[in-house]
Design an enzyme around this catalytic site. Structure first.
Site, PDB file in Angstrom:
ATOM      1  N   SER A 147       0.861  -1.180   0.000  1.00 35.98           N
ATOM      2  CA  SER A 147       0.000   0.000   0.000  1.00 35.98           C
ATOM      3  C   SER A 147       0.899   1.232   0.000  1.00 35.98           C
ATOM      4  CB  SER A 147      -0.916  -0.006   1.228  1.00 35.98           C
ATOM      5  OG  SER A 147      -1.840   1.052   1.144  1.00 35.98           O
ATOM      6  N   GLU A 148       0.654   2.146  -0.934  1.00 34.89           N
ATOM      7  CA  GLU A 148       1.612   3.228  -1.215  1.00 34.89           C
ATOM      8  C   GLU A 148       1.894   4.121   0.001  1.00 34.89           C
ATOM      9  OE1 GLU A 148      -0.644   5.032  -4.337  1.00 34.89           O
ATOM     10  OE2 GLU A 148      -1.468   6.571  -3.041  1.00 34.89           O
TER      11      GLU A 148
END
Lengths: 219, 225
Positions: free
Chosen positions: A50-51
């Site tokens: 997840s960025e």
């Protein structure tokens, strides 16, 4: 379009899942790609990135277990699986831009026959957010797109040249739609698989670019 | 005895004045120093340039500053969260200038600013409108967009634990932009849930070393987890 023809969004997600492998590091974009988070089980060994700074993201928690410091790129509450790690945004994007991520699954408005990706802004839209889409699409080893084959108005999304503002040029390798799986090759688009109920002619008619059809798919 | 803790939010934002550049950590609500932002609002400064991943939400945080006409410019990657009408309307009115940088570029520009580098060479945005007006540099046969580093007069950071020397530990995905911005602020202010005596935080657990931190303020928060 009748309900018995083609793949539903959940079926597209399952089709994508069949192409992933144990040990794959994968980033899921907002929209249709997030459906995969519900299909994954720990035994599959697929590690989600997840960025905002999570590797080893798990599904949504029950409401009483929500933690405001454990959220996904869409700011929704998620969980950490055993083996997860957390880090800051520069490290997170080093993983993406530096070619460490195996697969990025992204939604799109349009994909061109050369693999150009348009997924952050509509034409004429004055204020739009790009977030991490541009870094993810230039950096991931494989960029796969999940989208409907046609717009709501029946316009093809697989095109010769994108008319929407580009996120990145020449990055998309494979596209999964409700009608087909299409590969982007150096020679252009190539049909890889038909969804049930559709013919090669249907897909060709719904694609605004030359589409090579190998014999194995019915050419 | 070195003690970087300050007694109040008001003291934490002392010296933050009109026209300054302010970095604000956080991704959505995670790691966002909401109480420090409230203190900036109460302080009344205007013409601020805000550097942050998002631009607030609803009427809170950066959105509150925009709604009170305190912001001149926003540099961010994703201003368009579902409930953020404040930034959209202020940009449409021409009141706020919006500069968009891709998220990874934003992070690296902030890191470069804090690390004393002259810029960032990145493939992100090449030959798209995201790189419009930016120089392109060719090195060893590859082309890169040249992005300028970012620094700030103040960096507003949210951490979990800090000691009196300013060593900070973050909680889960609270890190996001916070450790990077802590490096890039001429005055870095960290709001934390817990303040510790020096020596109580294991050196191996420190995310942001105290050298980057100027002020620490403890904020009693309603527990939402």
């Amino acid at each position: 379009m009748s309900a018995t023809r083609g793949w539903t969004e959940a079926e597209i997600a399952r089709r994508v899942l069949a192409d992933l492998w144990e040990g794959a590091y994968v980033n899921l974009g907002i929209g249709m790609p997030l459906l995969l988070n519900e299909l994954l089980t720990p035994e599959m060994g697929i590690i989600l990135h997840s960025e905002n700074g999570i590797l080893g993201m798990g599904p949504a928690p029950p409401p009483d277990r929500r933690d405001d410091d454990i959220v996904d790129a869409g700011k929704a509450h998620v969980t950490l699986i055993p083996g997860a790690s957390v880090f800051h945004s520069a490290d997170s994007f080093a993983m993406l831009r530096g070619g460490h991520l195996d697969v990025a699954l992204l939604g799109a408005y349009q994909v061109s026959m050369r693999g150009d990706l348009a997924n952050w802004k509509r034409p004429g839209q004055r204020i739009a957010g790009v977030g991490g889409a541009a870094d993810i699409s230039v950096g991931a080893r494989r960029v796969w797109v999940m989208m409907r084959h046609l717009t709501r108005d029946g316009e093809p999304r697989l095109v010769r040249e994108c008319t929407f503002p580009l996120t990145a040029r020449g990055v998309v390798r494979r596209v999964y739609t409700d009608m087909a799986v299409v590969d982007v090759t150096p020679e252009g688009l190539r049909l890889a698989e038909l969804a049930p109920g559709y013919t090669v002619a249907d897909v060709v008619a719904a694609t605004d670019a030359p589409l090579a059809v190998p014999e194995s798919v019915g050419g | 005895m070195i003690d970087k803790t300050v007694p109040s939010l008001e003291a934490a934002v002392q010296g933050l004045d009109d026209g300054m550049v302010v970095m604000v950590g956080g991704f959505g609500d995670s790691g966002t120093p909401h109480e420090l932002l409230n203190a900036v609002l109460e302080r009344g400064c205007r013409d601020l340039t805000i550097i942050s991943n998002n631009a607030g939400d609803g009427d809170r945080g950066i959105a509150a500053l925009i709604l009170h006409h305190r912001v001149r410019k926003v540099i961010c990657s994703f201003p368009t969260t579902a409930h953020n009408h404040a930034v959209r309307e202020a940009v449409e009115r021409g009141e706020v200038e919006l500069e968009l940088r891709p998220q990874g570029t934003l992070a690296e520009c902030i890191r470069a600013g804090g690390a004393g580098l002259g810029g960032v060479l990145t493939p992100t945005g090449l030959d798209t409108e995201l790189a419009e007006g930016k120089p392109v540099y060719e090195l060893d046969g590859r082309r890169y967009v040249v992005e300028r580093p970012l620094r700030a007069d103040f960096a507003l950071v949210r951490g979990w634990r800090a000691d009196r020397w300013g060593n900070v530990v973050y909680r889960y995905a609270q890190q996001n932009f916070n450790p990077l911005m802590a490096m890039a602020g001429r005055c870095t202010v960290v709001q934390v849930d817990h303040v510790h005596e020096v020596g109580e935080i294991d050196p191996m657990h420190v995310h942001t070393p105290g050298i980057f931190v100027d002020r620490v303020v403890r904020v009693e928060r309603e527990v939402r987890r």
